[in-house]
Motif scaffolding. Structure first.
Motif, short mmCIF file in Angstrom:
data_model
loop_
_atom_site.label_atom_id
_atom_site.label_comp_id
_atom_site.label_asym_id
_atom_site.label_seq_id
_atom_site.Cartn_x
_atom_site.Cartn_y
_atom_site.Cartn_z
N TYR A 41 0.82 -1.21 0.00
CA TYR A 41 0.00 0.00 0.00
C TYR A 41 0.86 1.27 0.00
O TYR A 41 0.33 2.37 0.20
CB TYR A 41 -0.91 0.00 1.24
N CYS A 42 2.17 1.11 -0.22
CA CYS A 42 3.11 2.22 -0.02
C CYS A 42 2.91 3.39 -0.98
O CYS A 42 3.44 4.47 -0.75
CB CYS A 42 4.54 1.71 -0.09
N GLN A 43 2.15 3.17 -2.04
CA GLN A 43 1.86 4.26 -2.97
C GLN A 43 0.44 4.79 -2.76
O GLN A 43 -0.10 5.49 -3.62
CB GLN A 43 2.04 3.78 -4.42
N GLY A 44 -0.15 4.48 -1.62
CA GLY A 44 -1.52 4.90 -1.32
C GLY A 44 -1.64 6.37 -0.97
O GLY A 44 -0.66 7.12 -0.97
N LYS A 45 -2.83 6.78 -0.60
CA LYS A 45 -3.13 8.20 -0.35
C LYS A 45 -3.30 8.53 1.13
O LYS A 45 -3.60 9.67 1.48
CB LYS A 45 -4.40 8.61 -1.12
N GLN A 46 -3.11 7.55 2.01
CA GLN A 46 -3.23 7.77 3.45
C GLN A 46 -1.93 7.37 4.14
O GLN A 46 -1.93 6.68 5.15
CB GLN A 46 -4.39 6.94 4.01
N GLN A 47 -0.82 7.84 3.59
CA GLN A 47 0.49 7.35 4.00
C GLN A 47 1.14 8.21 5.09
O GLN A 47 0.80 9.37 5.30
CB GLN A 47 1.41 7.26 2.79
N THR A 221 5.20 3.03 8.34
CA THR A 221 6.18 3.77 7.52
C THR A 221 7.20 2.84 6.87
O THR A 221 8.20 3.30 6.34
CB THR A 221 6.91 4.84 8.36
N THR A 222 6.94 1.54 6.93
CA THR A 222 7.75 0.53 6.24
C THR A 222 6.80 -0.42 5.52
O THR A 222 5.63 -0.53 5.87
CB THR A 222 8.62 -0.27 7.23
N PRO A 223 7.30 -1.10 4.46
CA PRO A 223 6.43 -2.03 3.73
C PRO A 223 5.80 -3.06 4.67
O PRO A 223 6.45 -3.52 5.59
CB PRO A 223 7.41 -2.70 2.75
N ASN A 224 4.50 -3.32 4.46
CA ASN A 224 3.69 -2.97 3.31
C ASN A 224 2.95 -1.64 3.45
O ASN A 224 2.02 -1.38 2.69
CB ASN A 224 2.66 -4.07 3.05
N CYS A 225 3.32 -0.81 4.41
CA CYS A 225 2.73 0.52 4.59
C CYS A 225 1.21 0.47 4.76
O CYS A 225 0.48 1.34 4.26
CB CYS A 225 3.08 1.43 3.41
N ASP A 226 0.72 -0.53 5.47
CA ASP A 226 -0.73 -0.70 5.68
C ASP A 226 -1.33 0.55 6.29
O ASP A 226 -0.82 1.10 7.27
CB ASP A 226 -0.99 -1.89 6.61
N GLU A 227 -2.46 1.00 5.75
CA GLU A 227 -3.11 2.23 6.18
C GLU A 227 -4.11 1.92 7.29
O GLU A 227 -5.32 2.12 7.15
CB GLU A 227 -3.76 2.91 4.98
N LYS A 228 -3.56 1.46 8.41
CA LYS A 228 -4.38 1.03 9.54
C LYS A 228 -3.83 1.56 10.86
O LYS A 228 -3.97 0.92 11.90
CB LYS A 228 -4.47 -0.50 9.57
N VAL A 229 -3.23 2.74 10.81
CA VAL A 229 -2.54 3.28 11.98
C VAL A 229 -3.18 4.59 12.43
O VAL A 229 -3.37 5.51 11.63
CB VAL A 229 -1.04 3.52 11.69
#
Length: 309
Positions: A41-47, A221-229
């Motif tokens: 998800y590292c190229q997502g919009k909620q990074q 902030t590291t792969p897979n950069c899951d947007e669940k934080v």
């Protein structure tokens, strides 16, 4: 055969971190996947991380002080060089609640990010200004057994990370002495050692300094950069002596001991676009609309008294 093909398709559909992702500083000297090509998800919009523009933060009156459980618990713990940072695993009795969180979260680990300079090294920045380092204490919802289980959850708040920017000072921070002195024993990837007894309160600012913080929803902030934080970045920095800060880049290496030495420096991700997200603050900021009456009442009372007088 059909079942096998379906299983294969599901496996390929899942974002999987490469065996050897790395930071930009490391990608310049070795073959690895740098930040521009991080998977998942590292190229997502909620990074994450982001730059926190304090002029655009919004006051949220629900962001009350945290309740810290067992943050004062002194124990010997293991510190490990995981090839990207130094990490200390934590027992599940250490928990946080309050702080605008809807549930209780238990701590699983903490790690740090840094540079070989003092004017950069943190992941988050505040009004464009970096810290020399950043400490992250990672928590998951109390109902989960581990991080993998938390990442399988459906919410955007399955993980709660407390972030502390670290700045250089003229005084030695005795709370970090134990950790800094251990670095020579974990110089290479997979090295680990026991730390002397310490508590998390030894590392972070006094509890009365932790009432003011920023809040936003983002990612690992590291792969897979899951947007669940759900992120909390505290106003109050941790102060370390310059020499304590520089020990991290001097003593630690990304690689195994058998490989060519590559200094572990600049192990931070650059700030990401905020997009349409709002950053909230428990301190000063632009108040939420429903908070205006509460904030204006004392002022209107004063003006009315002056006018009638």
């Amino acid at each position: 055969m059909i079942s096998f093909l379906m299983l294969l398709a599901l496996t390929l559909a899942q974002p999987v971190a490469p065996a050897h992702w790395c930071y930009q500083s490391q990608s310049q000297t070795t073959a690895c996947t740098g930040p521009d090509n991080w998977p998942g998800y590292c190229q997502g919009k909620q990074q994450s991380p982001i730059d926190i523009n304090t002029d655009k933060t919004m006051l949220n009156v629900s962001l009350v002080p945290f309740q810290f459980t067992d943050y004062d618990k002194r124990e010997s713990r293991i510190i490990e060089n995981n090839g990207h940072s130094v990490e200390v695993k934590l027992e599940n009795s250490i928990k946080i609640s309050g702080g605008g969180l809807q549930e209780t979260y238990k701590a699983v680990a903490f790690h740090l990010h840094w540079s070989d300079a003092l004017d950069e090294g943190s992941e988050h920045t505040i009004d464009g200004q970096s810290g020399a380092m950043e400490l992250h204490i990672v928590h998951i919802k109390d109902k989960y057994k581990n991080v993998s289980e938390a990442l399988a959850g459906n919410g955007n708040d399955e993980i709660a990370v407390l972030g502390f920017l670290i700045k250089a000072s003229h005084g030695n921070n005795t709370g970090f002495t134990n950790l800094v002195e251990s670095l020579s024993k974990v110089q290479y990837q997979s090295n680990n050692t026991h730390l002397k007894e310490f508590s998390l309160f030894d590392l972070i600012p006094r509890i009365d300094k932790l009432k003011n913080y920023y809040r936003y929803w983002g990612s690992l902030t590291t792969p897979n950069c899951d947007e669940k934080v759900i992120w909390t970045v505290f106003h109050e920095p941790i102060l370390l002596h310059m020499n304590q800060i520089l020990e991290f880049s001097k003593k630690l290496y990304y690689n195994l001991e058998s490989d060519k030495k590559i200094s572990m420096a600049d192990n931070f991700r650059n700030t990401q676009q905020l997009g349409g997200r709002q950053v909230f603050t428990s301190g000063v900021g632009i108040p939420l609309p429903h908070a205006w009456p509460t904030l204006l009442a004392p002022l209107l009372t004063y003006l009315l008294a002056v006018f009638l007088y």
